[in-house]
Design a protein around this motif. Structure first.
Motif, mmCIF file in Angstrom:
data_model
loop_
_atom_site.group_PDB
_atom_site.id
_atom_site.type_symbol
_atom_site.label_atom_id
_atom_site.label_comp_id
_atom_site.label_asym_id
_atom_site.label_seq_id
_atom_site.Cartn_x
_atom_site.Cartn_y
_atom_site.Cartn_z
ATOM 1 N N GLY A 191 17.732 -21.565 -21.991
ATOM 2 C CA GLY A 191 18.768 -20.553 -22.111
ATOM 3 C C GLY A 191 18.441 -19.358 -21.229
ATOM 4 N N ARG A 192 19.325 -18.393 -21.247
ATOM 5 C CA ARG A 192 19.099 -17.183 -20.440
ATOM 6 C C ARG A 192 17.883 -16.410 -20.927
ATOM 7 N NH1 ARG A 192 24.390 -17.823 -21.276
ATOM 8 N NH2 ARG A 192 24.576 -16.230 -22.901
ATOM 9 N N HIS A 193 17.534 -16.610 -22.203
ATOM 10 C CA HIS A 193 16.342 -15.981 -22.790
ATOM 11 C C HIS A 193 15.548 -17.049 -23.521
ATOM 12 C CE1 HIS A 193 18.054 -12.064 -21.932
ATOM 13 N NE2 HIS A 193 19.191 -12.521 -22.424
ATOM 14 N N VAL A 194 14.225 -16.959 -23.448
ATOM 15 C CA VAL A 194 13.348 -17.880 -24.160
ATOM 16 C C VAL A 194 12.612 -17.084 -25.232
ATOM 17 C CG1 VAL A 194 11.378 -19.444 -23.990
ATOM 18 C CG2 VAL A 194 13.105 -19.400 -22.170
ATOM 19 N N VAL A 195 12.758 -17.538 -26.479
ATOM 20 C CA VAL A 195 12.087 -16.910 -27.609
ATOM 21 C C VAL A 195 11.039 -17.889 -28.110
ATOM 22 C CG1 VAL A 195 12.351 -16.060 -29.974
ATOM 23 C CG2 VAL A 195 14.097 -15.541 -28.247
#
Length: 162
Positions: A75-79
């Motif tokens: 995704g646009r951010h990795v958590v």
């Protein structure tokens, strides 16, 4: 899910050429491909195998063994949620369950809007501030369910503003 982007096989081939002569070249090569693309596309496997004179099954085996290699675009951010002992002892399992429920995904999955990929990580080196998570490149400690929700709201707010 994020829309599929064309894979830059020329870039992949260049990375492979740069790393092929290194001792134990497979891991550095795969890490470099993932660093460049954010993931390891299936089309890279035969290229790596050929350049390193190994079978595709050997490359696939390395990808299967090491969980940090992504097989799909993130995704646009990795958590990443730490799953090491200290974080587990300080409420990490409850935080994992909360994150999965709030995002509507399991580990190694991406939210339907393509915003967040959730991943486990096995130590962020922030044990004194457990439980810890990393959002993109930023490590956060002593993260509660409310703290997680605030970080996700901040991410979504920043995306909406962009």
């Amino acid at each position: 899910m994020p829309t599929a982007q064309p894979i830059d096989l020329d870039a992949v081939s260049g990375i492979i050429r740069e790393h092929a002569d290194l001792p134990g070249a497979m891991l550095p090569t795969l890490h470099a491909i993932q660093h460049k693309l954010g993931w390891i596309p299936a089309e890279a496997v035969p290229l790596v195998a050929s350049a390193l004179n190994v079978s595709r099954a050997e490359v696939q085996g390395v990808l299967d063994f090491y969980h940090e290699f992504r097989r799909t675009p993130p995704g646009r951010h990795v958590v990443q949620i730490c799953r090491a002992e200290s974080c587990q002892a300080m409420g990490g399992q409850a935080l994992e369950a909360h994150a999965r429920a709030e995002l509507g995904v399991n580990f190694h999955q991406t939210t339907d809007d393509g915003a967040v990929t959730l991943e486990p990580v096995y130590c962020l080196g922030n044990c004194a501030c457990s439980p810890a998570i990393r959002v993109d490149d930023d490590v956060h400690g002593r993260v509660s369910a409310d703290g997680f929700d605030a970080l996700m709201a901040e991410l979504r707010g920043a995306e909406a503003a962009a």
